[in-house]
Design a protein around this motif. Structure first.
Motif, short mmCIF file in Angstrom:
data_model
loop_
_atom_site.label_atom_id
_atom_site.label_comp_id
_atom_site.label_asym_id
_atom_site.label_seq_id
_atom_site.Cartn_x
_atom_site.Cartn_y
_atom_site.Cartn_z
N THR A 182 48.00 -118.46 59.55
CA THR A 182 47.36 -118.48 60.37
C THR A 182 47.80 -117.17 61.00
O THR A 182 46.99 -116.06 61.41
CB THR A 182 46.69 -119.07 60.89
OG1 THR A 182 45.88 -120.16 59.85
CG2 THR A 182 44.84 -118.94 61.75
N LYS A 217 47.48 -114.01 58.54
CA LYS A 217 46.08 -113.33 58.91
C LYS A 217 45.75 -113.15 60.42
O LYS A 217 44.93 -112.08 60.16
CB LYS A 217 45.46 -114.50 58.17
CG LYS A 217 45.45 -114.95 56.92
CD LYS A 217 45.39 -116.62 56.24
CE LYS A 217 45.86 -116.75 55.70
NZ LYS A 217 45.28 -118.79 55.20
N GLN A 232 44.42 -108.99 59.73
CA GLN A 232 42.84 -108.93 60.07
C GLN A 232 42.58 -107.46 61.53
O GLN A 232 41.62 -107.05 61.40
CB GLN A 232 42.17 -109.46 60.91
CG GLN A 232 40.17 -109.69 60.69
CD GLN A 232 39.09 -111.68 60.57
OE1 GLN A 232 39.96 -111.84 60.07
NE2 GLN A 232 38.22 -111.39 61.89
N SER A 253 50.37 -115.95 51.93
CA SER A 253 49.36 -116.15 53.20
C SER A 253 48.51 -114.22 53.74
O SER A 253 47.72 -113.82 54.22
CB SER A 253 49.41 -116.39 54.67
OG SER A 253 50.36 -115.88 55.21
N TYR A 261 46.49 -113.52 51.09
CA TYR A 261 44.95 -113.61 51.39
C TYR A 261 44.18 -112.83 52.61
O TYR A 261 43.38 -112.19 52.23
CB TYR A 261 44.75 -115.65 51.07
CG TYR A 261 44.76 -116.20 50.15
CD1 TYR A 261 43.95 -115.86 49.09
CD2 TYR A 261 45.84 -116.75 49.64
CE1 TYR A 261 44.51 -116.79 48.01
CE2 TYR A 261 46.39 -117.44 48.74
CZ TYR A 261 45.66 -117.44 47.85
OH TYR A 261 45.80 -118.30 46.31
N GLY A 262 45.05 -112.68 52.84
CA GLY A 262 45.10 -111.85 54.53
C GLY A 262 44.55 -110.28 54.10
O GLY A 262 43.78 -110.27 54.53
N LEU A 314 40.78 -110.81 52.53
CA LEU A 314 39.94 -110.76 53.84
C LEU A 314 39.43 -109.63 54.25
O LEU A 314 38.61 -109.51 54.67
CB LEU A 314 40.59 -111.90 54.20
CG LEU A 314 40.74 -113.59 54.17
CD1 LEU A 314 41.08 -114.81 55.14
CD2 LEU A 314 39.38 -113.62 53.39
N ALA A 315 40.78 -108.83 54.68
CA ALA A 315 40.90 -107.67 55.49
C ALA A 315 40.34 -106.86 54.50
O ALA A 315 39.84 -105.82 55.00
CB ALA A 315 41.99 -106.24 55.93
N THR A 363 38.48 -115.36 65.17
CA THR A 363 38.10 -116.05 64.06
C THR A 363 39.14 -117.11 63.60
O THR A 363 38.47 -117.89 62.55
CB THR A 363 38.61 -114.43 62.67
OG1 THR A 363 37.68 -114.27 63.75
CG2 THR A 363 37.64 -114.94 61.49
N HIS A 364 40.08 -117.28 63.99
CA HIS A 364 41.04 -118.07 62.97
C HIS A 364 41.97 -119.52 63.64
O HIS A 364 42.32 -120.13 62.99
CB HIS A 364 42.43 -117.13 62.21
CG HIS A 364 41.66 -116.20 60.70
ND1 HIS A 364 41.51 -116.22 60.30
CD2 HIS A 364 41.82 -115.19 61.86
CE1 HIS A 364 41.65 -114.95 59.46
NE2 HIS A 364 41.51 -114.74 60.28
N ARG A 417 40.81 -106.95 46.38
CA ARG A 417 39.77 -107.68 47.40
C ARG A 417 38.75 -107.86 46.16
O ARG A 417 37.75 -109.21 45.71
CB ARG A 417 38.93 -107.67 48.02
CG ARG A 417 37.27 -108.09 48.99
CD ARG A 417 37.61 -107.17 50.32
NE ARG A 417 35.78 -107.79 50.70
CZ ARG A 417 35.99 -109.04 51.35
NH1 ARG A 417 37.12 -109.51 51.97
NH2 ARG A 417 34.57 -108.91 51.91
#
Length: 933
Positions: free
Chosen positions: A387, A390, A394, A412, A415-416, A419-420, A607-608, A825
């Motif tokens: 987390t 991320k 972000q 992570s 995946y971060g 998301l960004a 957010t996280h 993404r």
């Protein structure tokens, strides 16, 4: 009768020891043993003289070491030596034995043990009352740097003892050293130190010439000896602050304290004039340790648990009511204890605080953590470092920003970045084909990528470099070099250092310079120095920024007028320090945080981060920080020595070395990245000097506490060895394996007993392998030999990152200059629609690639082990990747289904996506050209 013992202080024959702490421990054991045997020997026994000679060597080795500790202290040690010299061996044996027992049990910390008499001392397993005594009044030592006579020392000790009060929160003793060099050695040798008092005027040189002790002085700047005595105090303070920044420093001087405070006040906690404030000095020492001992959130939670509270809020478990009122789950409280549930709450009042908007004890706890880890700001997290990663990505990365990232980083980050909405440029680490693992990313490769973006005109969009320090396997970057050279090309670059496995490094002076926070602070000071500005002018006049090959060959430095230090580090505190599972921290050293990141960071944090964080995790982070500041150095040094001992035992054991070998730095860091040329960090001739030299000079260093064991000679792959041998048979847990290695990680909780058990288990496994080999048939031997050959000689080459498909290349699609960035993404979410995808197995994929079709992965594909992504969404599948996958003898491959194969994008989906991407890019470029004209 004279014992005939001479103590030669000019040499030390015990240099085979790895460290001064090991030497101290084994010397006391040897001294007690020799004295015990001597007492029993008749005067004319032939062994007597050799024992006496060895005792003389032991005393000579211990004399300088004991001068840096309060117990047993100079007077007691001198008495012991005099009894030996006079031949009072029975008395000397009794005293030495009792000293050793007290040192092992550490009872000198909380009881005044008599060193004479026949009573037994406590064992290493202390009584409950002794444990409580240590908890109620922790013990520490204060180093005093001053040249004193014996009578002056005795008077000072009496004065300190008279100041003790029953209500004091702590108890301390003093260690007095006479010189600049002795002070530095004591700072690094004595784990009990919590404060240093530097008094006015003292010589530079130590009287001791022991090589093992003098190695602590490596790196001390030349010319200090010529500095006047009255200037040595502030200089010594700065040196100690660099080595052990957690210590409280005090200066007592006869000079103008006002002037010194103006020039050296940032180093010292307080400066005193002469002897006028010795009462306040005592109080300041106690208060300084108390500030580090204070755990604001843990204390608040503990106080809350004691309060009688009516709960009309969430959590039936709060105050343990749901358990106490149950007839069926009482065993939960029996297992965990009631304090866990008494402290369970969702309230942010009543003395507690909110993680999302801290204003009370949690805010202070995070400020204390920032101090402990050298950060400007620190944020706690209860969702693990996944987390944290991320959150940082972000907060700092906007859609279409370019991020340079090691492809082998934790999932992570991948995946971060999805998301960004970042454009990702994957970096290639150097491969270690023979062990099926990657190392780290060479600085030359990072510079190449930055210069390619500069050449393409998109350097302004490069936002961040994201690297793992240290890697799972213990490869550690030269963080300063990476930041300097990257900032020379792009002065406002942001760095995210994933230090999930490196949180402990702050505690040790060898590790600390390669951490993100220490480097950021050091560079900020460097760039303010006028000497650096002059150095940059000379560099700038000699560099041709259009000659890329020359830029790759030389070390670059940034313009101090343009550079901005923006560094972030994420720590899995729970992995290498003391914290409950998922307890992590984010550390920030960002000169532009307030102007460019604060609001976005808080939004990403919101957010996280859970609105219902676990308070027990937060309290453990607070307590873990206390441990870092008060005993982190001792614990990390002990961890380091245990790891080195483990390596040595396997290397020296004739049976174990037939099947096993711990990899050294020469195995894991190629020679071109080891400027020191060091192949192994320890040998009997130079001790630890190789370790410290390599960590100062090499592009990549190896953390010795991560012991990678090569097991190919067993014929067992890493996964089988981990599960079938270590875990199922012997209950030994490890985390990471590769095709032919297993990784053993020591930590600050490791013990000598645990290391001994591991060695015992390896011996049992080796003997079992011998028995199995003896029982094999000729066919079985051929099969076994083939397996060994496969694991030791036939290594599938590790594939580099191939490329992103054109459909996911973004602005590169219409550019004549090729850079490595791509849009994971859009690929990630395009795969959500089954109509865009199809499956191909390994054989079908090979035939399709040979026929000229581009196959593009729709998913992350991660074989485990080794655990890094072979493919990411939008990446072209190459023949090299297929060959590597085919050679892997593992069954767990995330993102690959054995029944279906690879999930790939259909040709129609790729064509549609490429057309849309090209149209979008063309419009954007036209708009940019119009704005420029």
């Amino acid at each position: 009768m004279n014992a005939g013992v001479s103590f030669d202080k000019s040499k030390n024959s015990l240099s085979r020891h790895r460290s001064v702490w090991e030497m101290r421990s084994e010397s006391w054991i040897g001294l007690v043993d020799d004295l015990s045997r001597l007492v029993a020997l008749p005067p004319d026994h032939p062994e007597r003289q050799s024992r006496l000679t060895h005792i003389g060597e032991l005393i000579a080795a211990l004399a300088p070491i004991e001068s840096y500790w309060a117990f047993p202290g100079g007077r007691v040690f001198a008495d012991l030596c005099s009894w030996i010299e006079r031949g009072e061996l029975a008395r000397a044996h009794q005293t030495a034995r009792r000293i050793h027992r007290v040192l092992v049990a550490r009872t000198y910390r909380h009881e005044a043990s008599s060193l004479e008499g026949d009573g037994e001392l406590p064992s290493q397993i202390e009584t409950e009352s002794e444990r409580q005594a240590q908890l109620s009044r922790p013990y520490f030592e204060v180093l005093i740097v001053d040249e004193m006579s014996a009578s002056e020392e005795a008077a000072l000790r009496r004065r300190v003892q008279r100041k003790r009060h029953a209500e004091d929160e702590f108890i301390f003793d003093i260690v007095i050293v006479p010189s600049f060099e002795d002070a530095l050695i004591a700072t690094l040798v004595n784990f009990n130190l919590q404060a240093v008092v530097i008094r006015h005027g003292f010589p530079f040189r130590s009287i001791y010439s022991d090589d093992m002790l003098r190695r602590f002085l490596d790196g001390v700047q030349d010319g200090i000896e010529t500095i006047p005595e009255f200037e040595r105090g502030p200089l010594l303070g700065r040196q100690i602050a660099r080595l052990r920044p957690e210590l409280d420093l005090y200066l007592v001087t006869d000079m103008k304290v006002e002037d010194i405070a103006a020039t050296a006040g940032e180093v010292f906690k307080r400066i005193f004039f002469g002897e006028e404030d010795h009462v306040e000095l005592y109080g300041a020492i106690m208060q300084g340790v108390g500030e580090r001992y204070h755990t604001p959130f843990f204390d608040a939670l503990r106080d809350y648990a004691k309060q009688p509270t009516g709960v009309f809020h969430a959590l039936p478990l709060a105050r343990g009511k749901a358990i106490l009122n149950s007839s069926w789950i009482g065993d939960l409280s029996q297992f965990y204890g009631m304090n866990l549930f008494m402290a369970e709450t969702s309230a942010t009042s009543g003395g507690l605080d909110s993680l999302l908007d801290p204003v009370g004890p949690l805010k202070i706890a995070q400020e204390h953590a920032a101090r402990a880890f050298g950060a400007r700001r620190t944020y706690f997290a209860t969702n693990g470092t996944s987390t944290c990663n991320k959150i940082v990505v972000q907060a700092l990365v906007r859609p279409d920003d370019i991020v340079l990232v090691d492809r082998n980083c934790h999932k992570s980050h991948h995946y971060g970045l999805v998301l960004a909405g970042a454009q990702v440029a994957y970096l290639d680490s150097y491969p270690l084909d023979q062990y099926s693992m990657y190392g780290a990313v060479p600085i030359r490769h990072i510079k190449q990528q930055l210069l390619s973006f500069k050449r393409a005109g998109t350097l302004d969009r490069v936002r961040m470099v994201l690297l793992t320090n240290c890697t799972f396997d213990g490869i550690v970057y030269d963080v300063e070099r990476v930041m300097l050279e990257c900032l020379a090309i792009k002065p406002d670059l942001v760095f995210l250092w994933d230090e999930a496995w490196f949180a402990f490094a702050r505690c040790h002076p060898v590790y600390r310079p390669r951490t993100a926070m220490a480097t950021a602070a050091r560079l900020a000071e460097m760039f303010k120095d006028p000497a650096y500005a002059k150095h940059y002018e000379e560099f700038s006049a000699s560099v041709d920024w259009d000659d890329e090959e020359a830029l790759l060959e030389r070390r670059l430095i940034p313009d101090p007028d343009k550079v901005r230090i923006r560094a972030y580090a994420t720590h899995s505190t729970h992995k290498t320090l003391t914290a409950l599972r998922q307890g992590s921290m984010i550390h920030v050293w960002d000169q532009d945080f307030r102007d460019k990141a604060e609001e976005a960071f808080h939004e990403a944090y919101m957010t996280h981060t859970s609105t219902s964080p676990n308070y027990q995790i937060l309290a453990s982070l607070d307590v873990g920080r206390r441990q870092v500041e008060l005993e982190g150095y001792e614990l990390v040094q002990r961890q380091l020595e245990l790891a080195m001992n483990l390596r040595d035992q396997v290397q020296a054991h004739p049976l174990l070395k037939r099947y096993f070998r711990f990899l050294a730095v020469g195995d894991l860091v190629p020679l071109q990245h080891r400027e020191s040329g060091v192949e192994s960090y320890f040998n009997e001739d130079t001790g630890w000097n190789n370790f410290e030299l390599a960590w100062r000079t090499d592009e990549f260093a190896l953390d010795p506490t991560r012991a990678t064991l090569a097991i190919g000679a067993t014929g067992l792959d890493g996964d089988t060895f981990k599960n079938k041998e270590l875990m199922d048979k012997y209950g030994i847990q490890i985390n990471k394996t590769s095709r032919n290695t297993v990784l053993f990680m020591t930590n600050i909780g490791s013990t000598r007993s645990a290391v001994a058990y591991l060695i015992e288990v390896l011996v049992k496994i080796a003997r079992d392998l011998d028995r199995r080999a003896a029982d094999m048939s000729s066919i079985e031997r051929r099969i076994h030999a083939k397996k060994v050959r496969s694991l030791t000689l036939e290594h599938p080459p590790l594939p580099d990152f191939s490329s992103f498909h054109r459909a996911f290349r973004g602005d590169n699609l219409a550019s004549n200059t090729q850079t490595r960035n791509g849009d994971i993404r859009s690929a990630f979410f395009l795969s959500y629609d089954d109509s865009n995808c199809e499956y191909v197995n390994m054989m079908e994929a090979s035939r399709a690639i040979q026929a000229g079709r581009e196959l593009v992965s729709a998913l992350f594909v991660i074989p485990y082990p080794p655990g890094f992504p072979i493919l990411v969404p939008g990446q072209v599948i190459s023949m090299e990747i297929l060959q590597f996958m085919s050679a892997l003898d593992v069954h767990e491959i995330h993102g690959y289904r054995p029944d279906l194969g690879f999930r790939i994008f259909s040709e129609e989906a790729l064509a549609r996506t490429e057309e849309r991407t090209l149209a979008k890019t063309t419009v954007i470029q036209a708009q940019q050209e119009a704005m420029q004209s």
